[in-house]
Write an enzyme that holds these catalytic residues in place. Structure first.
Site, short mmCIF file in Angstrom:
data_model
loop_
_atom_site.label_atom_id
_atom_site.label_comp_id
_atom_site.label_asym_id
_atom_site.label_seq_id
_atom_site.Cartn_x
_atom_site.Cartn_y
_atom_site.Cartn_z
CB CYS A 6 9.89 57.41 44.36
SG CYS A 6 11.57 58.45 43.96
NE ARG A 35 17.22 63.10 48.60
CZ ARG A 35 17.42 62.80 47.18
NH1 ARG A 35 18.68 62.70 46.65
NH2 ARG A 35 16.38 62.33 46.27
CD GLN A 53 15.07 65.48 42.69
OE1 GLN A 53 14.38 64.70 43.20
NE2 GLN A 53 16.19 65.17 41.95
CG ASP A 55 11.36 63.46 41.45
OD1 ASP A 55 11.79 63.27 40.51
OD2 ASP A 55 11.17 63.20 42.49
CG HIS A 57 8.19 59.52 39.88
ND1 HIS A 57 8.02 60.42 40.82
CD2 HIS A 57 9.23 58.89 39.91
CE1 HIS A 57 9.08 60.49 41.67
NE2 HIS A 57 9.95 59.61 41.20
CE LYS A 138 22.62 56.85 38.22
NZ LYS A 138 22.85 57.81 39.35
CG HIS A 218 12.27 57.05 38.87
ND1 HIS A 218 11.96 57.26 40.48
CD2 HIS A 218 12.14 55.76 38.96
CE1 HIS A 218 11.71 56.29 41.11
NE2 HIS A 218 11.80 55.30 39.98
#
Length: 351
Positions: A6, A35, A53, A55, A57, A138, A218
């Site tokens: 992000c 992480r 991931q 991912d 945006h 979400k 997201h």
């Protein structure tokens, strides 16, 4: 090393003056994330410290939220229909510890609810109070596998907070005397903190009248690839559909004298783009076929004198159902159909 994508995507958006004409702007990233999960929380492939991931945006205007969220939901449906998995939708709302004003949260939750009504219909989703992310509500997609076990994989999140934190902005329609073009002077003007007539620093989040904040969506369809792989293992019980299987075909010669022909068949399948192996051991035919079934090969192709003469193979599926003799070119053509159509149950439908 990074725990999420992000901030980087926000910096990319904010690296230059943006116009309303550029929105929606969609940025995707399939990179590696790290992480530092607690050791007691690590579980097989479902929770790891290093993962990838899918991912993305989406930076959009407020009037584009519903359309973009519905498009994400349709993308999700396309993906999970291919896997043959059912799902249910939940709207997770503002938690006790949350960033931002309640008015923004209410606005975001309303936008997501409207998108879910349009996609699934009223009453076909449920609310999950207080389970939203700290920066925004979400949509949680709870996926059910073949045993009706629930897994959390895909997610769609609406975020009004990060655009404020990163001071993201775009020039509104009609801004700067109707001209939405950017310049070096504009860059320095909009990126600096404003001051009042007394020289005191004002709130840096207050926008000039020609600018507006984008909304950030997201979205991840698979979640982490590692977790999705674990979920699919459970869903298929190790019996991968043909298009996803690492063991699509096993060529079994009935005797040593037919090993050269069996190798030719294997090579032709590999050239055509399929995963094929050969069992040229000294085991009996019955044992070779049985071991191929236990190894979960989708198809076992037996070859002998008749098949070598006819440029063919005798086809069995992993249920040990005989599908008869077929030309190699015919088998390759039908394998392609299975791959291209993402057929789910090759055990019943066969070739």
């Amino acid at each position: 090393m990074k725990p999420m994508n992000c901030p980087a995507h926000c910096l990319m958006f904010g690296s230059m003056t943006r116009s309303y004409r550029e929105l929606p702007m969609r940025i995707a990233d399939f990179g590696v994330l790290h992480r530092n999960e607690q050791s007691g929380a690590l579980t097989g492939l479902t929770r790891v410290r290093r993962f990838q991931q899918d991912d993305a945006h989406i930076f959009c205007r407020e009037d584009q939220i519903e359309k973009e969220v519905v498009a994400c939901l349709e993308f999700m449906k396309f993906v999970y229909d291919i896997f043959g998995m059912s799902y249910r939708l939940e709207l997770s709302t503002r938690p006790k510890k949350a960033l931002g004003k309640k008015e923004l949260w209410d606005q975001a939750e309303t936008a997501l609810a409207q998108a879910m009504d349009k996609f699934a219909g009223e009453g076909n989703w449920r609310e999950n109070p207080g389970d939203g992310a700290f920066y925004g509500p979400k949509i949680d997609i709870k996926v059910m596998d073949a045993m009706d076990r629930v897994h959390q994989c895909a997610t769609i999140q609406l975020d009004f907070q990060l655009p404020i934190r990163f001071d993201l902005r775009y020039r509104k329609k009609g801004g700067a005397n109707g001209d939405d073009s950017s310049s070096a002077d504009d860059e320095s003007e909009v990126s600096s903190t404003t001051t009042n007539d007394d020289g005191d620093e004002e709130d840096p989040n207050v926008l000039p009248p020609d600018f507006a904040r984008p909304v950030m969506v997201h979205r991840a369809m698979l979640g982490s690839v590692e977790r999705m792989f674990a979920v699919l293992l459970e869903h298929y019980g190790g019996k991968w559909p043909f298009w996803l299987s690492p063991r699509q075909a096993l060529v079994v010669p009935v005797g040593k004298s037919f090993v050269p022909y069996a190798n030719q068949v294997k090579d032709r399948l590999k050239v055509a783009g399929f995963h094929a192996d050969i069992d040229d051991s000294s085991n009996s035919l019955k044992k070779k076929v049985r071991e191929g079934q236990l190894a979960q090969y989708n198809y076992i192709l037996v070859v002998g004198e008749k098949e070598e003469t006819n440029d063919s193979v005798a086809v069995r599926n992993r249920n040990n159902e005989m599908e008869g003799e077929k030309k190699i070119d015919e088998v390759i053509a039908e394998f392609r159909i299975l791959s291209e159509t993402f057929q789910q149950d090759v055990l019943e439908d066969g070739l």
